[in-house]
Scaffold this motif. Structure first.
Motif, short mmCIF file in Angstrom:
data_model
loop_
_atom_site.label_atom_id
_atom_site.label_comp_id
_atom_site.label_asym_id
_atom_site.label_seq_id
_atom_site.Cartn_x
_atom_site.Cartn_y
_atom_site.Cartn_z
N ILE A 127 0.85 -1.20 0.00
CA ILE A 127 0.00 0.00 0.00
C ILE A 127 0.89 1.25 0.00
O ILE A 127 0.66 2.20 -0.76
N GLY A 128 1.92 1.24 0.85
CA GLY A 128 2.79 2.42 0.98
C GLY A 128 3.49 2.77 -0.32
O GLY A 128 3.53 3.93 -0.75
N SER A 129 4.05 1.77 -0.98
CA SER A 129 4.83 2.06 -2.19
C SER A 129 3.94 2.30 -3.40
O SER A 129 4.17 3.24 -4.17
N ILE A 130 2.88 1.50 -3.56
CA ILE A 130 2.08 1.60 -4.78
C ILE A 130 1.09 2.77 -4.70
O ILE A 130 0.94 3.53 -5.64
N ALA A 131 0.42 2.92 -3.55
CA ALA A 131 -0.59 3.98 -3.45
C ALA A 131 0.02 5.32 -3.06
O ALA A 131 -0.42 6.37 -3.54
N PHE A 132 1.02 5.30 -2.18
CA PHE A 132 1.53 6.57 -1.65
C PHE A 132 2.93 6.91 -2.14
O PHE A 132 3.51 7.91 -1.72
N ARG A 134 5.77 5.74 -1.45
CA ARG A 134 6.77 5.82 -0.38
C ARG A 134 7.80 4.71 -0.58
O ARG A 134 7.46 3.61 -1.01
N PRO A 135 9.06 4.97 -0.24
CA PRO A 135 10.11 3.96 -0.50
C PRO A 135 10.07 2.82 0.50
O PRO A 135 11.00 2.61 1.27
N GLU A 136 8.97 2.07 0.49
CA GLU A 136 8.81 0.94 1.42
C GLU A 136 8.97 -0.37 0.64
O GLU A 136 8.41 -0.52 -0.44
N SER A 162 17.33 -15.53 6.13
CA SER A 162 16.90 -15.20 4.78
C SER A 162 15.96 -14.00 4.80
O SER A 162 16.05 -13.10 3.97
N GLU A 163 15.05 -13.94 5.79
CA GLU A 163 14.15 -12.78 5.90
C GLU A 163 14.95 -11.49 6.02
O GLU A 163 14.66 -10.49 5.36
N LYS A 164 15.96 -11.54 6.87
CA LYS A 164 16.77 -10.33 7.11
C LYS A 164 17.45 -9.89 5.81
O LYS A 164 17.40 -8.72 5.42
N ALA A 165 18.07 -10.85 5.14
CA ALA A 165 18.79 -10.52 3.90
C ALA A 165 17.84 -10.01 2.83
O ALA A 165 18.12 -9.03 2.13
N LEU A 166 16.67 -10.67 2.70
CA LEU A 166 15.73 -10.29 1.64
C LEU A 166 15.13 -8.91 1.88
O LEU A 166 15.02 -8.09 0.96
N TRP A 167 14.72 -8.65 3.12
CA TRP A 167 14.11 -7.33 3.39
C TRP A 167 15.13 -6.21 3.27
O TRP A 167 14.81 -5.11 2.80
N ALA A 168 16.37 -6.50 3.63
CA ALA A 168 17.41 -5.47 3.49
C ALA A 168 17.63 -5.17 2.01
O ALA A 168 17.70 -4.00 1.58
N GLU A 169 17.70 -6.21 1.20
CA GLU A 169 17.93 -6.01 -0.22
C GLU A 169 16.70 -5.35 -0.88
O GLU A 169 16.84 -4.43 -1.69
N ALA A 170 15.51 -5.78 -0.49
CA ALA A 170 14.29 -5.17 -1.05
C ALA A 170 14.21 -3.70 -0.67
O ALA A 170 13.75 -2.86 -1.47
N SER A 171 14.65 -3.36 0.54
CA SER A 171 14.65 -1.94 0.95
C SER A 171 15.56 -1.13 0.05
O SER A 171 15.23 0.00 -0.34
N ALA A 172 16.71 -1.71 -0.30
CA ALA A 172 17.64 -0.99 -1.17
C ALA A 172 17.03 -0.80 -2.57
O ALA A 172 17.18 0.25 -3.19
N TRP A 173 16.31 -1.80 -3.06
CA TRP A 173 15.66 -1.67 -4.37
C TRP A 173 14.56 -0.61 -4.33
O TRP A 173 14.34 0.11 -5.30
N ALA A 175 14.42 2.05 -2.47
CA ALA A 175 14.91 3.40 -2.17
C ALA A 175 15.13 4.15 -3.49
O ALA A 175 16.25 4.31 -3.96
N HIS A 176 14.04 4.56 -4.07
CA HIS A 176 14.07 5.07 -5.44
C HIS A 176 12.91 6.01 -5.61
O HIS A 176 11.97 6.00 -4.80
N ASP A 177 12.90 6.82 -6.70
CA ASP A 177 11.81 7.79 -6.83
C ASP A 177 10.51 7.17 -7.37
O ASP A 177 9.51 7.85 -7.45
#
Ligand code: SF4
Length: 352
Positions: A127-132, A134-136, A162-173, A175-177
């Motif tokens: 919801i945060g990224s698609i509707a608003f 936001r870099p979530e 694996s959760e930690k690694a995946l969420w960290a990497e997804a957060s980096a992806w 972090a974009h406009d």
């Protein structure tokens, strides 16, 4: 992946998405409520199935308030057939909380969204990224597969590492406009190109950065979670009919006893009387409890597989004059207005 590589890969991915994205109805809206509905429906359910429900559900409940004001029976009946009814109940609680706490507007603030019933990290991020915008981040099964392969993540899916690694990497992806586009593009790539079996690496916009492809380990990743065999549960069901052929249905309420029918797995749904156990004695008890007379015919068997359980249901039949308490006698061919689980439909079909 290094930040500079990710930045180039992201641009490629977004361009690919612009060209190849499937035209799905929830991609034509930025209404956070509609996106919320679609994301909840899509959890553990195929896109093709959700397509049959999404428009119908939104037509019936077009706004947060419309859904919040609906009865649980109405909500579950519109959900009937999608399965995993707990999702629908939590969604209902979630929109009620949006009305109570936020005046009917889905909150833009991430913390407030995460505090809603039924809204976990994934749904909040969608919801945060698609509707608003936001870099979530979001990590669903598709994103997990793509990122595990890209970054050669060796931890088994579902483990804390694996959760930690995946969420960290997804957060980096994210972090974009255009985080919503990036998140949807990762999911789309996982759904259509980087598929569980036979991924189409030659058609993949990320192939130049893919560690699994470089190491020739695509088939080994992601490392699957070790699955427990589903638990076998024996169940007795009673299809008790009146002279008109209407069958007795009862509504499941969660109680403190737990168990299959006492927990909240079937809570709020209508079903024929059922009880864990086996043997004619259990069927007789059920019949007595509901004021029915048990037939002598041998029971039919229905197998129903849930996520963690395999139900072996022995379907007994009986006759009944009138329903007791909150039970109802219902025409088995006219179940549309009721929230009825697939299991009950299978049981009724087996007893025709
Ligand atoms: S190159 Fe193949 S394995 Fe790597 S991300 Fe693309 S489709 Fe998936």
């Amino acid at each position: 992946m290094k930040a500079a590589d990710r930045s180039r890969a992201r641009a490629k991915l977004v361009a690919w998405f612009g060209e190849h994205a499937r035209a799905l109805p929830w991609r034509q809206t930025s209404d956070p409520y509609a996106i919320w509905i679609s994301e909840v429906m899509l959890q553990q359910t195929r896109v093709e199935t959700v397509l049959r429900y999404y428009d119908r559900f939104l037509a019936r409940f077009p706004t947060v308030r419309a859904l919040a004001d609906a009865s649980e029976d109405d909500v579950l009946s519109m959900w009937s057939g999608l399965g995993y009814y707990r999702r629908a109940r939590l969604l209902h609680e979630g929109v009620k909380a949006v009305v109570a706490r936020h005046g009917g507007r889905v909150p833009e603030d991430a913390e407030a969204r995460r505090a809603l019933p039924g809204v976990g990290r994934y749904t909040a991020g969608a919801i945060g990224s698609i509707a608003f915008d936001r870099p979530e981040p979001i990590v669903d099964g598709n994103v997990a597969r793509v990122l595990s392969r890209l970054d050669v993540i060796e931890h088994a899916i579902g483990t804390p590492a694996s959760e930690k690694a995946l969420w960290a990497e997804a957060s980096a992806w994210a972090a974009h406009d255009a985080p919503g586009t990036v998140n949807q593009a990762l999911m789309e790539l996982g759904a259509t190109v980087c598929t569980p079996t036979s991924p189409r690496c030659d058609a993949c916009p990320l192939r130049a950065w893919c560690g699994a492809r470089r190491a020739d380990r695509v088939d080994e990743l992601p490392v699957p979670r070790v699955k427990k065999a589903p638990k076998e549960v024996s169940v007795v069901a009673l299809v008790a009919r009146d002279r008109a052929g209407h069958a007795l249905l009862v509504k499941h309420e969660a109680n403190d006893e737990g168990g299959l029918f006492g927990g909240d797995l079937f809570k709020g749904l209508w079903s024929v009387p059922m009880q864990e156990g086996e043997g004619r004695g259990v069927a007789r008890e059920l019949a007595e409890l509901h004021g029915a007379a048990l037939d002598l015919a041998e029971p039919r068997q229905v197998i129903h597989v849930l996520t963690h359980r395999r139900l072996r249901v022995l379907v007994h039949q009986g006759r009944i004059a009138k329903a007791r308490g909150t039970g109802r006698l219902v025409d088995p061919d006219a179940l549309d207005g009721l929230g009825v689980a697939t299991l009950t439909k299978k049981v009724l079909a087996s007893a025709r």
